[in-house]
Write an enzyme that holds these catalytic residues in place. Structure first.
Site, PDB file in Angstrom:
ATOM      1  N   GLU A 162       0.851  -1.188   0.000  1.00 38.57           N
ATOM      2  CA  GLU A 162       0.000   0.000   0.000  1.00 38.57           C
ATOM      3  C   GLU A 162       0.887   1.238   0.000  1.00 38.57           C
ATOM      4  O   GLU A 162       2.117   1.133   0.115  1.00 38.57           O
ATOM      5  CB  GLU A 162      -0.920  -0.004   1.230  1.00 38.57           C
ATOM      6  CG  GLU A 162      -1.853  -1.205   1.288  1.00 38.57           C
ATOM      7  CD  GLU A 162      -2.768  -1.173   2.507  1.00 38.57           C
ATOM      8  OE1 GLU A 162      -2.778  -0.140   3.218  1.00 38.57           O
ATOM      9  OE2 GLU A 162      -3.463  -2.180   2.745  1.00 38.57           O
TER      10      GLU A 162
ATOM     11  N   GLY B  10       1.480   3.367   2.239  1.00 35.25           N
ATOM     12  CA  GLY B  10       2.284   3.499   3.448  1.00 35.25           C
ATOM     13  C   GLY B  10       2.810   2.187   3.978  1.00 35.25           C
ATOM     14  O   GLY B  10       3.243   2.109   5.129  1.00 35.25           O
TER      15      GLY B  10
ATOM     16  N   GLU C 187       9.888  -8.301  -3.223  1.00 40.21           N
ATOM     17  CA  GLU C 187      10.049  -9.400  -2.260  1.00 40.21           C
ATOM     18  C   GLU C 187      10.967  -8.993  -1.100  1.00 40.21           C
ATOM     19  O   GLU C 187      11.701  -9.811  -0.555  1.00 40.21           O
ATOM     20  CB  GLU C 187      10.581 -10.676  -2.929  1.00 40.21           C
ATOM     21  CG  GLU C 187       9.592 -11.386  -3.819  1.00 40.21           C
ATOM     22  CD  GLU C 187       8.354 -11.890  -3.085  1.00 40.21           C
ATOM     23  OE1 GLU C 187       8.440 -12.136  -1.869  1.00 40.21           O
ATOM     24  OE2 GLU C 187       7.315 -12.047  -3.728  1.00 40.21           O
TER      25      GLU C 187
END
Length: 377
Positions: free
Chosen positions: A124, A126, A360
């Protein structure tokens, strides 16, 4: 590390597929930012999705080492295509480990046959490296759950049929208050942002997925409520091995191209391969490619042995990603000015390599993980 006969057969099959179907299309796919639908369909038909999914559930029933080999060989053809293999592997692993029999029956087969496309939704605005910062919520109601929030930079968001979404179900419980939901992207309230135009791996589609009061049935919950964070983390080691393998494929492609160019290109009346400076550059590329490959296979072996692969997977991902960025740059140097021109493979490889240091878990986060493993009591 010598491969078993079975693993060598897997490598040979994946390499043939990459050479015959992927490499010839890589330049076009990159130039046009085109989704490789036909190639993905062929991958599904050839068993290149769901490598570790048990045969009883329709998969190949192979191990993590085989998965890493497939990822490397596909990436040598084009990393953006290999990325789809990695995505399917992660979501089918979640389904195999935590899904109900009904969820497995509904989704695993279509995903590994390339009949359905999945998105893996964590990030997202943040919440990138800090997954605990997610704001997306799922509130229980009489009909099931109401999902609210937005995810960005999500692989396959523009084309996904189903999304595996990490959301907060108990905001007061921190990491223990997150759950995973299987969301049909055709449901009311699900919308997509525009496709992002990326620096590299341009064929894979990335964008936003937005959830506006999306009503989910009770059986949309994957696994146990409140265990979503731990479930997502449980597949990250395999995910990091996959990205490390992808980086090794980029490295090998860059090395192959650089060796061929060094033999062909002439300066001062002789092939540049005759110059020690070029020889040293090629030697460094070769040793780091092999070192990265061995780190990957060591981490995969630990996963297959059900050991602690935390540090090994982070080492492999960090080293391979850094090496891919360094040595695709060196490959361009060997090509000279032509390597800086669009249409040359090494120029694309350089752009494709950069993201392996970011997704990742950034390579900075990998170093934190490695250090914590070293220093823990």
């Amino acid at each position: 590390m010598e491969l078993s006969t079975e693993h060598q057969q897997v490598a040979d099959m994946a390499r043939r597929f990459a050479d015959e179907l992927i490499r010839p299309e890589a330049e076009r796919l990159d130039r046009d930012e085109a989704f490789a639908a036909d190639i993905y369909q062929a991958m599904g038909e050839n068993g290149l999705f769901g490598i570790t999914v048990p045969e009883a559930l329709g998969g190949a029933g192979l191990d993590c080492l085989a998965y890493s080999i497939v990822m490397e060989e596909l990436s040598r053809g084009y990393a953006s295509v290999a990325d789809q293999c990695g995505l399917v592997e992660l979501v089918t692993t979640l389904l195999c480990q935590h899904g109900s029999a009904e969820q497995q029956a509904k989704w695993i087969g279509p995903l590994i046959r390339a009949e359905k496309r999945a998105a893996y939704c964590i990030t997202e605005a943040g919440a990138g490296s800090d997954v605990s910062g997610i704001k997306t919520t799922a509130v229980k109601n009489a009909a099931g759950w109401s999902l609210q929030g937005a995810k960005l930079w999500i692989h396959n968001a523009p084309v996904a049929d189903v999304a595996f979404v990490l959301a907060r179900t108990d905001p007061a419980a921190g990491k223990r208050g997150m759950s995973i939901f299987i969301v049909d992207c055709s449901l009311p309230g699900v919308s997509r942002g525009p496709k992002e135009h990326k620096m590299g791996q341009r064929s894979s589609q990335v964008g936003e997925l937005n959830f506006e009061s999306v009503q989910l049935a009770p059986d949309a919950l994957l696994g146990r409520e409140g265990r979503g964070f731990h479930m997502m983390m449980s597949v990250l080691e395999k995910g990091r091995v996959g990205i490390a393998s992808l980086a090794v494929g980029i490295l090998q492609a860059a090395l192959d191209a650089a060796v061929e160019q060094a033999k062909m290109r002439k300066q001062f009346g002789q092939p540049i391969a005759d110059f020690q400076a070029i020889q040293f550059m090629l030697a460094d590329m070769a040793k780091d490619t092999e070192a990265a490959r061995l780190l990957v296979r060591s981490a995969a072996g630990k996963i297959d042995a059900q050991g602690d692969a935390t540090a090994a997977a982070s080492m492999a991902k960090c080293f391979a990603g850094d090496a891919a960025v360094l040595h695709t740059g060196n490959a361009i140097q060997i090509f000279g000015g032509s390597g800086y021109i669009r249409g040359y493979e090494v120029e694309r490889l350089y752009r494709d390599a950069k993201i392996t240091q970011i997704y990742e878990g950034t390579n900075q986060i990998q170093r934190v993980i490695i250090a914590r493993q070293l220093l823990k009591a």
